[in-house]
Design an enzyme around this catalytic site. Sequence first.
Site, PDB file in Angstrom:
ATOM      1  N   LYS A 101      -6.398  27.449 -65.433  1.00 24.17           N
ATOM      2  CA  LYS A 101      -5.164  28.243 -65.390  1.00 24.17           C
ATOM      3  C   LYS A 101      -5.175  29.356 -66.458  1.00 24.17           C
ATOM      4  O   LYS A 101      -6.117  29.468 -67.220  1.00 24.17           O
ATOM      5  CB  LYS A 101      -3.954  27.334 -65.568  1.00 24.17           C
ATOM      6  CG  LYS A 101      -3.681  26.469 -64.313  1.00 24.17           C
ATOM      7  CD  LYS A 101      -3.336  27.338 -63.123  1.00 24.17           C
ATOM      8  CE  LYS A 101      -2.848  26.546 -61.914  1.00 24.17           C
ATOM      9  NZ  LYS A 101      -3.809  25.601 -61.355  1.00 24.17           N
TER      10      LYS A 101
HETATM   11  C1  PLP Z   1       0.743  26.286 -57.062  1.00 28.42           C
HETATM   12  C2  PLP Z   1       0.383  25.080 -57.871  1.00 28.42           C
HETATM   13  N1  PLP Z   1       1.319  24.157 -58.108  1.00 28.42           N
HETATM   14  C3  PLP Z   1       1.054  23.064 -58.838  1.00 28.42           C
HETATM   15  C4  PLP Z   1      -0.196  22.844 -59.377  1.00 28.42           C
HETATM   16  C5  PLP Z   1      -0.448  21.570 -60.105  1.00 28.42           C
HETATM   17  O1  PLP Z   1      -0.926  21.720 -61.386  1.00 28.42           O
HETATM   18  P1  PLP Z   1      -1.947  20.656 -62.005  1.00 28.42           P
HETATM   19  O2  PLP Z   1      -3.293  20.923 -61.435  1.00 28.42           O
HETATM   20  O3  PLP Z   1      -1.896  20.961 -63.473  1.00 28.42           O
HETATM   21  O4  PLP Z   1      -1.435  19.303 -61.689  1.00 28.42           O
HETATM   22  C6  PLP Z   1      -1.202  23.779 -59.160  1.00 28.42           C
HETATM   23  C7  PLP Z   1      -2.534  23.566 -59.718  1.00 28.42           C
HETATM   24  O5  PLP Z   1      -3.535  24.071 -59.309  1.00 28.42           O
HETATM   25  C8  PLP Z   1      -0.910  24.930 -58.386  1.00 28.42           C
HETATM   26  O6  PLP Z   1      -1.850  25.832 -58.133  1.00 28.42           O
END
Ligand code: PLP
Length: 372
Positions: A181
């Site tokens: 990210k």
């Molecule tokens: C649009 C979106 N929402 C939620 C998430 C969830 O984040 P995490 O991977 O930290 O659980 C991601 C992760 O890639 C995402 O791209």
Amino acid sequence: MIRLAKSVVDIKEAQALSGVILDDGYLGMGQEVRLFEDELKGFLGGRGAVICVNSGTAALHLAVMAVVKPGDEVLVPSFTFVASFQAITAAGAVPVACDIDPKTLLLDLKDAARRITRRTKVIMPVHYAGAVGDLKAVYSFARKYKLRVVEDAAHAFGTTYQGKKVGSFGDIACFSFDGIKNITSGEGGAVVTADKKVREFVKDARLLGVHKDTDKRFSGQRSWEFEVYHQGYRYHMSNLFAAIGRTQLKKMPKFSRSRQALASRYQKELGCVDGLDLTPMDLSVVVPHIFPILVKNGRRDGLRVFLAERGIESGIHYYPSHRLKFFSKPGVKCPRVDEVYAKVLSLPLHPDLTRVQQRTVIETVKEFLSHG
Ligand SMILES: Cc1ncc(COP(=O)(O)O)c(C=O)c1O
């Protein structure tokens, strides 16, 4: 190999980790997490409290849980990572897949309005690629239909809207700090909100529901006798993750400039190329997490193979959630999501991508498209 995305880390993150391991010696949730939360709050500005958890999905799960009752419906674009949908069902709510605007690739409010029922309680706009679109309209919509707003801001860390950082205003925003990210903490996420009730709920819920355990941990103590008022999870962030996150946050100005410069070069070079469309993204305010292009004439998969054969990774963000077996419902259609899905391709975007590598990506895309 030119990578699509990567963790951009160096000796500084390694030193931060060794600081926690060798100097502090406590790897669980303590001072580093408290400092990361304070520094995030400082970075975002505004009145919201920041509560760190161990993933963006956990952040969404607890945020939704804080504002729904079982069976409540949540409006969410189908065009998102499956994490948004899983977080909603984990909270006992029902994701209602909505269509998107085929230009911005963001939630289409007109379509969302058609899917409202008396059980609709939340709207979850997904800030796809880092852009938020007309967020003011989302909040007016929420006021009109008396909905809570849980912003899936996983892609939008650092993005500014009307002079304010995403997360520094509004109802509830959730960020992800997973490995690729805009900043990473290894894995991690955060809920940001000014709502005291939500804040207290999330703080306890991340620590198995143990009431006020956050305060104890931040003062180096344990809760031996405690109360639990609701379901909780083991979702807190560790000092190790926070140490990486704090180091990354210091690099955020550099990361933002780099992501914006790369995306702006893509826009300039690919904006007028026949056979593809770009989504509008104002890079003076958006910190892009991915760079999607829309490849026309059924040539997306061909381009993907062409790039791969030349050592260039690409991605498909995202497979429509309304088509997944677990979430699909008879008769529920999102035709514009389907249409966009068939065309969308993400090009490499991360601060370690060199100008020479990006030139190779651009020339390879152009070469493919110039041969009908
Ligand atoms: C649009 C979106 N929402 C939620 C998430 C969830 O984040 P995490 O991977 O930290 O659980 C991601 C992760 O890639 C995402 O791209």
